[in-house]
Structures are given as C-alpha cells and as structure tokens.
Scaffold this active site. Sequence first.
Site, PDB file in Angstrom:
ATOM      1  N   GLU A 212      -9.557  -1.767   5.439  1.00  0.00           N
ATOM      2  CA  GLU A 212     -10.215  -1.497   6.709  1.00  0.00           C
ATOM      3  C   GLU A 212     -11.447  -2.386   6.858  1.00  0.00           C
ATOM      4  OE1 GLU A 212      -8.605   0.104   8.773  1.00  0.00           O
ATOM      5  OE2 GLU A 212      -8.167   2.188   8.282  1.00  0.00           O
TER       6      GLU A 212
ATOM      7  N   HIS B  75      -7.182  -4.693  10.125  1.00  0.00           N
ATOM      8  CA  HIS B  75      -6.895  -4.457   8.711  1.00  0.00           C
ATOM      9  C   HIS B  75      -5.607  -5.152   8.273  1.00  0.00           C
ATOM     10  CE1 HIS B  75      -4.690  -0.412   9.704  1.00  0.00           C
ATOM     11  NE2 HIS B  75      -3.778  -1.326   9.471  1.00  0.00           N
TER      12      HIS B  75
ATOM     13  N   ASP C 215      -7.493  -2.798  14.289  1.00  0.00           N
ATOM     14  CA  ASP C 215      -8.875  -3.080  13.881  1.00  0.00           C
ATOM     15  C   ASP C 215      -8.959  -4.296  12.948  1.00  0.00           C
ATOM     16  OD1 ASP C 215      -7.756  -2.108  11.554  1.00  0.00           O
ATOM     17  OD2 ASP C 215      -9.114  -0.388  11.342  1.00  0.00           O
TER      18      ASP C 215
ATOM     19  N   ASP D 287       0.820  -1.214   0.000  1.00  0.00           N
ATOM     20  CA  ASP D 287       0.000   0.000   0.000  1.00  0.00           C
ATOM     21  C   ASP D 287       0.852   1.261   0.000  1.00  0.00           C
ATOM     22  OD1 ASP D 287       0.953  -0.362   2.582  1.00  0.00           O
ATOM     23  OD2 ASP D 287      -0.994  -0.845   3.427  1.00  0.00           O
TER      24      ASP D 287
HETATM   25  P1  PGA Z   1       2.238  -1.422  12.705  1.00  0.00           P
HETATM   26  O1  PGA Z   1       1.142  -1.393  11.551  1.00  0.00           O
HETATM   27  O2  PGA Z   1       3.209  -2.507  12.350  1.00  0.00           O
HETATM   28  O3  PGA Z   1       2.875  -0.073  12.662  1.00  0.00           O
HETATM   29  O4  PGA Z   1       1.529  -1.705  13.989  1.00  0.00           O
HETATM   30  C1  PGA Z   1       0.577  -2.570  11.099  1.00  0.00           C
HETATM   31  C2  PGA Z   1      -0.551  -2.278  10.123  1.00  0.00           C
HETATM   32  O5  PGA Z   1      -1.224  -1.246  10.263  1.00  0.00           O
HETATM   33  O6  PGA Z   1      -0.783  -3.099   9.238  1.00  0.00           O
END
Ligand code: PGA
Length: 255
Positions: free
Chosen positions: A139, A134, A132, A63
């Site tokens: 999302e 994702h 959450d 992404d």
């Molecule tokens: P993080 O993000 O490794 O910074 O916790 C993970 C994500 O949002 O997929």
Amino acid sequence: MEIIIQPDPEAAAKKAAHIFAQTIRSNPKAVLGLATGSTPLPLYRELVAAKLDWSAITTFNLDEYTGIGPGHPQSYHSFMREHLFQHVNIDPARIHIPDGLTLDTEASCRQYEEKIRNAGGIDLQLLGIGSDGHIGFNEPTSSLASRTRIKTLTERTRRDNARFFGSAQEVPLHVITMGIGTILDTRRVLLLASGEGKADAIAGAVEGPITAMNPASALQLHERAVFCLDEAAASKLQRIDYYKWVYNNKPTWQQ
Ligand code: PGA
C-alpha cells in the site's frame, strides 16, 4: 518502461498472455511470479487455452490474506487453483503462495524470500495495480526496499475488494505480500491494468515522480518493466501518442 496500449481489457490480456506463453515455451523451467484479482482472469483463461507444458515451471504468488486458510473460497490459494492450477499440468511442489495461517509470520516471510532465491529468482513477474497504486499488497508509503512481510490494507483497498467478500468489513485487515524490493529483484515485470478506475494510478506510476505514495512508480527503477494497458487505464497518460508511436515503430528485431 515499455507501454503497450490495447483497445480493450481482453486485447491487453491477450498481449500479456502472449508474453507469458513465450516465456514458458522458451524456458520450460521458468520461475513465474503470479498475481490475483479481476484483471488477470482473461490472461489465465488464455494461458489455459494455450495448452502449455507447466510440468517444470515454478510459481510464486505475490500475496495472500492472513487469517483465512487455503480452503477459504476467497483465499488466493483457492483463486489460483480455480483459475489456473487445476487446469494445467503444474507440479504442486513447485507452487508457492504465502501462508496466511502461519503462526510465525516473520519466519514464514523470510523463508518465502529464501525459496525465491533458491529457485534462482523470478524470471517474469505478473502484477496488477490497485486504484491507489499498490502492487502486490504494498500500500502507499510501503518502503521501496521492502521484502515479503505483513501489511495492513487501507480502507480503500478493502472497499475495492469487498465485491469478493460481501462487505469491506469481511475483507481481512492483514495480508502477507512480497515487498517492493522483492518485485524490483525480478528479471522482468509485466503490469496488466484495465479500466478507468486505474487511470490515475497508471499515470502516477509511469509519468509521476518515484514515490512511496504510488508504489507502482518504483517500477521506473526496474530494468525491464512492461505495462500492458487498455485505453481506459491509459487515458490519463500525457504521452499516450508517443507510447503508441514507439510500439508501432519498433525495430524489426524487437517486434
Ligand atoms: P484487480 O486488483 O485486478 O481486482 O483490480 C488489482 C490489485 O489490487 O492489484
């Protein structure tokens, strides 16, 4: 699903790095799906230290934020350059990251999918997980069949990522992300998660129903999904003892 539980984030990242290194060594032309965020940092450090040959490796990132260019310090282009690409001998022509500045998002997303197909598909996809649930920036309520497209971040994700930007308001609202369908098409998935903040999302993804409310739960449909967790991220799993038992009692050929 294979659930690997390690004592701390570094040990979990080491396991994940070992799987990546093995893939690169056994297939020097592998196509890798890569992720950003805090969680994969120790994994990238391990991979850099391993001094692997990246010259024929192709990569696709999950992404990118829209509205910020590859030179922006918080773009995922910058992240990948800083933490991996500038330290290894990868051919820049084999690096793919969604274009956050495209003027034709639909065409750009369609082309991204085409490039993945033309590369022969992704052999091993690294994933993090949002608090959450994702994966990528899919999302909750993302279609489980979705492909690369534009998405709107939730307030929660913007709060979670505010630490990189200074404030939640400065986190771009829109992103381009591979879809859940894109991720399910990869040959192997490795989800790395650490910390208590991920425990609910992990429990839902592994032991909950398959639901768009927890996008990572779609990985229950993936033929080869490995979850590499530290104790804190695994702490809300009901069958934690079973996963450890399975891992410690693998048939010799599988170890
Ligand atoms: P993080 O993000 O490794 O910074 O916790 C993970 C994500 O949002 O997929």
